[in-house]
Write an enzyme that holds these catalytic residues in place. Structure first.
Site, short mmCIF file in Angstrom:
data_model
loop_
_atom_site.label_atom_id
_atom_site.label_comp_id
_atom_site.label_asym_id
_atom_site.label_seq_id
_atom_site.Cartn_x
_atom_site.Cartn_y
_atom_site.Cartn_z
N PHE A 126 5.01 4.74 -3.66
CA PHE A 126 6.46 4.68 -3.49
C PHE A 126 7.19 5.02 -4.79
O PHE A 126 6.83 4.53 -5.86
CB PHE A 126 6.83 3.26 -3.04
CG PHE A 126 8.29 3.04 -2.76
CD1 PHE A 126 8.82 3.36 -1.52
CD2 PHE A 126 9.14 2.51 -3.73
CE1 PHE A 126 10.17 3.15 -1.24
CE2 PHE A 126 10.49 2.31 -3.47
CZ PHE A 126 10.99 2.63 -2.22
N ASN A 144 10.29 -6.12 -4.22
CA ASN A 144 10.96 -5.13 -3.38
C ASN A 144 9.94 -4.76 -2.30
O ASN A 144 9.20 -3.80 -2.43
CB ASN A 144 11.35 -3.90 -4.19
CG ASN A 144 11.89 -2.78 -3.30
OD1 ASN A 144 12.31 -3.03 -2.17
ND2 ASN A 144 11.86 -1.56 -3.80
N PRO A 145 9.90 -5.57 -1.22
CA PRO A 145 8.87 -5.35 -0.20
C PRO A 145 9.29 -4.26 0.78
O PRO A 145 10.45 -3.82 0.76
CB PRO A 145 8.82 -6.70 0.52
CG PRO A 145 10.23 -7.22 0.40
CD PRO A 145 10.78 -6.69 -0.90
C1 LIG Z 1 9.24 -0.55 -1.13
S1 LIG Z 1 7.71 -0.35 -2.01
C2 LIG Z 1 8.22 -1.08 -3.55
C3 LIG Z 1 7.41 -0.66 -4.73
C4 LIG Z 1 7.98 -1.13 -6.08
N1 LIG Z 1 8.09 -2.58 -6.13
C5 LIG Z 1 9.34 -0.52 -6.34
O1 LIG Z 1 10.35 -1.23 -6.23
O2 LIG Z 1 9.43 0.67 -6.63
C6 LIG Z 1 6.73 -1.61 -1.25
C7 LIG Z 1 5.29 -1.75 -1.77
O3 LIG Z 1 4.68 -2.86 -1.07
C8 LIG Z 1 3.34 -2.59 -0.78
N2 LIG Z 1 2.94 -3.47 0.32
C9 LIG Z 1 3.23 -3.34 1.63
N3 LIG Z 1 2.75 -4.39 2.32
C10 LIG Z 1 2.14 -5.22 1.41
C11 LIG Z 1 1.45 -6.45 1.51
N4 LIG Z 1 1.30 -7.07 2.68
N5 LIG Z 1 0.95 -7.01 0.38
C12 LIG Z 1 1.10 -6.37 -0.82
N6 LIG Z 1 1.74 -5.19 -0.96
C13 LIG Z 1 2.26 -4.62 0.14
C14 LIG Z 1 3.32 -1.09 -0.49
O4 LIG Z 1 2.03 -0.55 -0.67
C15 LIG Z 1 4.35 -0.57 -1.52
O5 LIG Z 1 3.71 -0.20 -2.72
#
Ligand SMILES: C[S@@+](CC[C@H](N)C(=O)[O-])C[C@H]1O[C@@H](n2cnc3c(N)ncnc32)[C@H](O)[C@@H]1O
Length: 301
Positions: free
Chosen positions: A84, A184-185
């Site tokens: 991302f 930031n999920p």
């Molecule tokens: C919207 S991106 C945000 C990335 C970063 N924090 C940013 O703000 O640029 C969400 C991230 O959450 C990860 N992700 C999704 N579901 C997850 C889970 N259940 N546990 C851990 N990470 C997760 C995805 O792989 C992705 O890298």
């Protein structure tokens, strides 16, 4: 051809491909290729390399990936396909995290699930002296990239990047002791998949974007987890879908947070939830039993 003439030609081509800030992006691309040599004499073959980049941008590959790195607050982050790309609105969320981690004092311990490239964790390490950050991601490509980005910022190894689901991989001894949880999920509703820009649809992984049918499924899970992992008076900061922000306030109140408020991003949209655990374990019980959660809806400005 002179550099200004090259920039003008690239601007015309990018604008014709529907790229909004065509002139600014043309300048970035030309500067990127020219900077591989010296200002007076770019390396041989630079026009071919520029041509390849312009074609990729005309095909709507994100500029950040063409350049390979991009600034986020004070940090230059490496960026790669499949992970991302950090957004400007997340700089506000990272700023809140910096503020609350600093307020917790030297030795603050922070969890950042869903770290992606490590943007938020990198800001914390760069801006908060003495902080320790435990980041996680479910995608091994993100874990690998975040480790490299955080290693570039922090030579003192005050971080760990764990592979796994949300807070599952964290050391169990941290349960009930975190000062801050920031994330930031993925938070978009599944139905948004039909309306994404080409840059987003083609390059950001679905697991980074979509939280589920409603959108806030991961946000809701994080709020529940935060109540058990944060210390008394600990703080959770979550980036949200602005359409679901009011619902997140209600969830925070129901879970038992003592206070919860929404904070706006630079475009004025309610973009982040900040909620605080009651100051004593006793208060957590009282708040849940009596339903007296202090709930400051719409407090963002
Ligand atoms: C919207 S991106 C945000 C990335 C970063 N924090 C940013 O703000 O640029 C969400 C991230 O959450 C990860 N992700 C999704 N579901 C997850 C889970 N259940 N546990 C851990 N990470 C997760 C995805 O792989 C992705 O890298």
């Amino acid at each position: 051809m002179t550099h200004p003439a090259v920039v003008a030609e690239v601007t015309t081509r990018l604008a014709a491909a529907g790229i909004g800030p065509a002139r600014a992006e043309a300048r970035w691309l030309v500067q990127h290729v020219v900077a591989e040599g010296s200002a007076a004499s770019p390396q041989p073959g630079w026009t071919d390399r520029l041509e390849a980049l312009v074609r990729r941008r005309q095909a709507h590959e994100p500029l950040q990936l063409l350049l390979g790195s991009w600034p986020f607050r004070g940090v230059e982050l490496l960026l790669e396909p499949g992970v991302f790309l950090p957004r400007p609105e997340t700089e506000v969320v990272a700023g809140l995290a910096v503020e609350y981690a600093a307020a917790a004092g030297t030795g603050a311990v922070v969890a950042e699930p869903c770290t992606g490239s490590g943007a938020i964790a990198a800001s914390l390490l760069a801006e908060v002296p003495g902080v320790t950050v435990h980041a996680t991601d479910i995608d091994p490509r993100a874990v690998d990239l975040a480790r490299r980005n955080l290693g570039r910022v922090d030579g003192a190894n005050r971080f760990a990047v764990h592979h796994g689901d949300l807070l599952d991989p964290l050391p169990h001894g941290l349960r009930g002791h975190l000062d801050l949880l920031v994330a930031n999920p993925p938070y978009l509703p599944a139905a948004d998949a039909d309306h994404l820009d080409a840059e987003v649809a083609g390059h950001d992984p679905a697991a980074a974007l979509f939280g589920g049918e409603v959108g806030h499924e991961v946000v809701d899970r994080l709020l529940v987890l935060a109540m058990t992992w944060l210390r008394p008076a600990g703080v959770v900061v979550l980036e949200l879908d602005t359409r679901l922000a009011a619902a997140a306030l209600t969830t925070a109140a129901g879970v038992g947070f003592a206070t919860a408020e929404l904070v706006r991003d630079l475009a004025g949209r309610q973009r982040a939830l900040v909620a605080r655990v009651p100051a004593t374990a006793e208060a957590v019980g009282c708040t849940r039993d009596a339903g007296t959660v202090h709930h400051r809806a719409g407090a963002g400005s």
